[in-house]
Design a protein around this motif. Sequence first.
Motif, PDB file in Angstrom:
ATOM      1  N   HIS A  95      67.486 106.040  54.708  1.00 55.73           N
ATOM      2  CA  HIS A  95      68.701 106.525  54.200  1.00 55.73           C
ATOM      3  C   HIS A  95      69.094 105.828  53.085  1.00 55.73           C
ATOM      4  N   GLY A  96      68.783 104.366  52.861  1.00 55.53           N
ATOM      5  CA  GLY A  96      69.175 104.034  51.602  1.00 55.53           C
ATOM      6  C   GLY A  96      68.197 103.203  50.606  1.00 55.53           C
ATOM      7  N   LEU A  97      66.807 103.036  51.478  1.00 54.53           N
ATOM      8  CA  LEU A  97      65.835 102.374  50.368  1.00 54.53           C
ATOM      9  C   LEU A  97      64.876 103.375  50.522  1.00 54.53           C
ATOM     10  N   SER A  98      63.723 102.978  49.728  1.00 53.58           N
ATOM     11  CA  SER A  98      62.437 103.508  49.551  1.00 53.58           C
ATOM     12  C   SER A  98      61.528 103.196  50.480  1.00 53.58           C
ATOM     13  N   TRP A  99      60.509 104.308  50.645  1.00 54.78           N
ATOM     14  CA  TRP A  99      59.488 104.007  51.551  1.00 54.78           C
ATOM     15  C   TRP A  99      58.716 102.620  51.727  1.00 54.78           C
ATOM     16  N   PRO A 100      58.321 101.600  50.706  1.00 57.59           N
ATOM     17  CA  PRO A 100      57.786 100.449  50.825  1.00 57.59           C
ATOM     18  C   PRO A 100      58.639  99.627  51.755  1.00 57.59           C
ATOM     19  N   TRP A 101      59.827  99.667  51.899  1.00 59.74           N
ATOM     20  CA  TRP A 101      60.628  98.858  52.915  1.00 59.74           C
ATOM     21  C   TRP A 101      60.214  99.324  54.206  1.00 59.74           C
ATOM     22  N   LEU A 102      59.500 100.483  54.553  1.00 59.72           N
ATOM     23  CA  LEU A 102      59.044 100.512  55.934  1.00 59.72           C
ATOM     24  C   LEU A 102      57.707  99.316  56.594  1.00 59.72           C
ATOM     25  N   PHE A 103      57.341  98.837  55.226  1.00 59.92           N
ATOM     26  CA  PHE A 103      56.266  97.910  55.478  1.00 59.92           C
ATOM     27  C   PHE A 103      56.745  96.702  55.240  1.00 59.92           C
ATOM     28  N   LEU A 104      57.893  96.374  54.347  1.00 57.97           N
ATOM     29  CA  LEU A 104      58.410  95.152  53.890  1.00 57.97           C
ATOM     30  C   LEU A 104      59.097  94.268  55.101  1.00 57.97           C
ATOM     31  N   ILE A 105      59.529  95.211  55.980  1.00 56.85           N
ATOM     32  CA  ILE A 105      60.457  94.742  57.154  1.00 56.85           C
ATOM     33  C   ILE A 105      59.516  93.575  57.810  1.00 56.85           C
ATOM     34  N   ASN A 106      58.284  93.954  58.000  1.00 56.00           N
ATOM     35  CA  ASN A 106      57.292  93.143  58.785  1.00 56.00           C
ATOM     36  C   ASN A 106      57.052  91.812  58.204  1.00 56.00           C
ATOM     37  N   LEU A 107      57.458  91.469  57.030  1.00 53.99           N
ATOM     38  CA  LEU A 107      57.256  90.390  56.146  1.00 53.99           C
ATOM     39  C   LEU A 107      57.949  89.010  56.853  1.00 53.99           C
ATOM     40  N   PRO A 108      59.283  89.368  57.110  1.00 58.92           N
ATOM     41  CA  PRO A 108      60.244  88.125  57.741  1.00 58.92           C
ATOM     42  C   PRO A 108      59.675  87.975  59.022  1.00 58.92           C
ATOM     43  N   ILE A 109      59.275  89.068  59.845  1.00 57.29           N
ATOM     44  CA  ILE A 109      59.067  88.911  61.175  1.00 57.29           C
ATOM     45  C   ILE A 109      57.833  88.263  61.382  1.00 57.29           C
ATOM     46  N   GLY A 110      56.838  88.709  60.557  1.00 57.83           N
ATOM     47  CA  GLY A 110      55.365  87.873  60.538  1.00 57.83           C
ATOM     48  C   GLY A 110      55.662  86.481  60.023  1.00 57.83           C
TER      49      GLY A 110
END
Length: 452
Positions: free
Chosen positions: A164-179
Amino acid sequence: MTTTVAAPIDRATWRICWIIVFGAFASGLDASVVTIGLDSISSDLGADLSVTQWVASGYLLALALSLPLTGWLARRFGAGRVWLFSLAAFTVASGLCAVAPDVVALIAFRFLQGLAGGVLIPAGQTVLGQQVGAARLGRVMATLGIAVSVAPALGPLAGGLILHGLSWPWLFLINLPIGAAGLFLGLRYVPRGSRETTGGIDFAGLALIAAGLPLVLYTVTTWGDTGRLEWPILAPGLVLLVWFVLRCRRHPRPLLDFSLYRNRLYRAASLAAAFNGALIFGSGIVVTLYFQLGRHLDFVDTGLSLLGFAGATAAIAPVTGRAVDRYGAAPVALAGAVLAVVSTVPFAFLPVDAPGVVVQVLLAGYGASVALVSMPMGIAAYKTVEPSRLPDAAAQVTILLRVGGSLGGAVFAVLIAGRLPDLDTAFRMGFAAISVGAVGSLATALSVRRAS
């Protein structure tokens, strides 16, 4: 009903449990969060949607491909080391997906991400099982089950909010802080596990299951999408899997130890887990389509509508774990199956546009039943094996859940698609099928009770 006093669990063990949940949550979320971004990815990378679809399909096939190796890896290097390496690989692959220059690179990086994600859950289960022992296994496995059950349900909502507010790469970038958080804590607190002298990998057996399992899962999944069962692909896959099982039974160092199935309780519990996996994943398809097609909601609103379902599952999961440790798996699963019937039968008589409050109350009841039905059978299977054999048990039960889930999703999708565009008939049939499946869960729970 026999009851036992639940052995206490110390703070250090709970800390390890919640660290393991980091990996399970990331893997479970990623299986569903990317699906809704396929159109955006296809448009941005200038690729045909039929090719971009492999961003999702390749991940799921890679999950299946890596599962058979989990047992050997955990014995050879220690379950904790395997979990840490898998989480690191999953996190790095997520970052690579975010910067992929074209769709071919994205599919390749997504495949690597799936290979790592497939190992995370069974390796984490092995770490926990070897840490706590059978008497306390229910509570920690149920906690892990919160992530396994809830993360896929949150995927559409998370993906919709991101896009809704960001581009598709953020679908993967959200894993970085969790990992990163999981790795930081895991390196400090997760036990590495013991190494065993395992010998080499049975590469011929690995080739059989690495080819057969993805073929079967791919065929079953596309059956749900297209309504056509591609026997020229399915039949060779089934032959390869049968060949793999026969080879493992004769091989001195099999890739998967099928001698575990000589235990009557393990056999009944693991097969019940597969059946319940089909019911839970299949019903998830029905519920999601109910909101999207039946009530005409977008991805974000669908995700918001599923929060009550997911919240009930998460709230009841800890209760499930304590109940399994105290009363055993079968009585808990029986109660869950009864609740599933009670909460889904009304849907078979309600119109698609039924009042939202009624829908949410029934879905919350069904969400609670999911925790009561799905988790005890896997826990019962793990309780029957020695700690040293947990890697094989975790891999086998996870494979059965994956196959059962794919089959259930396909069957329920075909049931609904065959009755569209009559929405009332389609979804009444879908929820009636869930109720029938819940009755089947009663039967599988009784089979485990008889085997106990």
